[in-house]
Design an enzyme around this catalytic site. Structure first.
Site: not given
Ligand code: UFG
Length: 339
Positions: A124, A149, A153
């Site tokens: 990741s 998590y 990784k």
């Molecule tokens: N977000 C919202 N509302 C939500 C969910 C997410 O605003 O209900 C925002 C988050 O704050 C973030 C963006 O959308 O700014 C993306 O969030 P995600 O949870 O979809 O993805 P992340 O980038 O946080 O996480 C992903 C993978 C993880 C990994 C990570 C690495 O899901 O497994 O990238 O950066 F670890």
């Protein structure tokens, strides 16, 4: 010779199994069904016309893994099986370390003494933390991941690097950015388990009326619209990258023991752009409100994908709009299945 796909009924795993079968690989799946359901196997069969051999067990049961490896001639392994919820990993870190690391170690204990030389690992972009410069390339310095998590990784990558060198095996570390979407057939996709943590599943469930309102975490990031930026890659494009990485190692097109690739689109999109994009692509409304930043979130991450393009002859080709359409089609499929 067959390809062992662990977690092959999960989200990225099932899409990769489809692409492998369509590229004429024989696939053996091990999946403990902890985060998916067996009917995904039916979806794979409907899409490909092939029902791969499936073993439902937890990879921590090493004696069962031994039996599978004795029953089949395995040429390579693509290892997806892992717990993956960032928030949950903070509440249950020991479960995450136990599951994600023991499964990996059991596989490697078996492989080190067998003639299985190729291992592809589901990693990741979390291993980069908040990188100092964009885009992120494979030589961007790694930082301590924010979550347990993420640390599984990072540790998994380190274990595999040691394994490759000590046992002279080939290892590919694939660092995914943000996978989204579902197969265009709408026969496989990400199964919702509880309240989604990730943005696109949450948007989708809000549009479907399952969730009342999307919370957008943070409106004060130093970005054009104030919301955080990620690199959203279509899951089928991501699945194809695994086939490309596999072909590279099994056809001996690499001398190096350890290959690392960033898998993204190379383009960053803000949370608001994704919300608006979903609305436009599917002609639906998504109710949202702004909330404070989510703990552990970074501001921006998008990939430099030139290494994967050059060495794997692979490129993500599906637009954000197309990917978001498939998400909605999969949601419709789930609704028709439940009604
Ligand atoms: N977000 C919202 N509302 C939500 C969910 C997410 O605003 O209900 C925002 C988050 O704050 C973030 C963006 O959308 O700014 C993306 O969030 P995600 O949870 O979809 O993805 P992340 O980038 O946080 O996480 C992903 C993978 C993880 C990994 C990570 C690495 O899901 O497994 O990238 O950066 F670890």
């Amino acid at each position: 010779m067959a390809i062992l796909v662990t977690g092959g009924l999960g989200y990225i795993g099932s899409h990769t199994v489809v692409e492998l079968i369509q590229s004429n690989f024989e696939v053996i799946i091990v999946d403990d069904l902890s985060n998916t359901e067996k009917y995904i196997l039916d979806g794979i069969q409907k899409i490909t016309g092939v029902r791969p051999v499936f073993y439902p067990f937890d990879l921590k049961r090493r004696e069962l893994l031994t039996q599978v490896l004795e029953a089949h001639k395995i040429e390579a392994c693509i290892h997806f099986a892992a717990y993956k919820a960032v928030g949950e990993s903070q509440e249950k870190p020991i479960d995450y370390y136990e599951n994600n690391l023991f499964s990996l170690i059991n596989l490697l204990q078996e492989f080190k003494s067998r003639n299985i030389s190729n291992f592809i690992f589901s990693s990741s972009c979390t291993v980069y933390g908040q990188a100092d410069e964009m885009p992120i390339w494979e030589e961007t310095p790694l930082k301590q991941p924010e979550s347990s998590y993420g640390r599984t990784k990072r540790m998994g990558e380190d274990i595999l690097k040691d394994f490759a060198i000590a046992h002279h095996k080939k290892v590919s570390l694939l660092r995914y950015f943000n996978p989204i979407g579902a197969h265009p057939s709408a026969l496989i996709g990400e199964l919702p388990l509880g309240v989604p943590n990730n943005l696109v599943p949450y948007i989708c469930q809000t549009a479907a009326g399952i969730r009342a309102c999307l919370s957008i975490f943070g409106q004060d990031y130093p970005t054009a619209d104030g919301t955080a930026i990620r690199d959203y890659i279509y899951v089928v494009d991501l699945a194809k990258a695994h086939v490309a990485a596999l072909k590279k190692v099994i056809h001996h097109k690499t001398d190096s023991l350890i290959d690392i690739y960033n898998l993204g689109t190379g383009k960053g999109s803000s949370v608001l752009e994704v919300v608006k994009g979903f609305e436009a692509a599917n002609q639906v409304r998504v109710k949202y409100e702004f909330k404070p930043r989510r703990t552990g979130d970074i501001t921006i991450a998008y990939a430099d994908v030139s290494k994967a393009e050059r060495e794997l002859n692979w490129k993500a080709s599906t637009s954000l709009e197309e990917a978001l359409k498939t998400t909605w089609q999969w949601q419709k499929h789930l609704e028709s299945r439940n009604s």
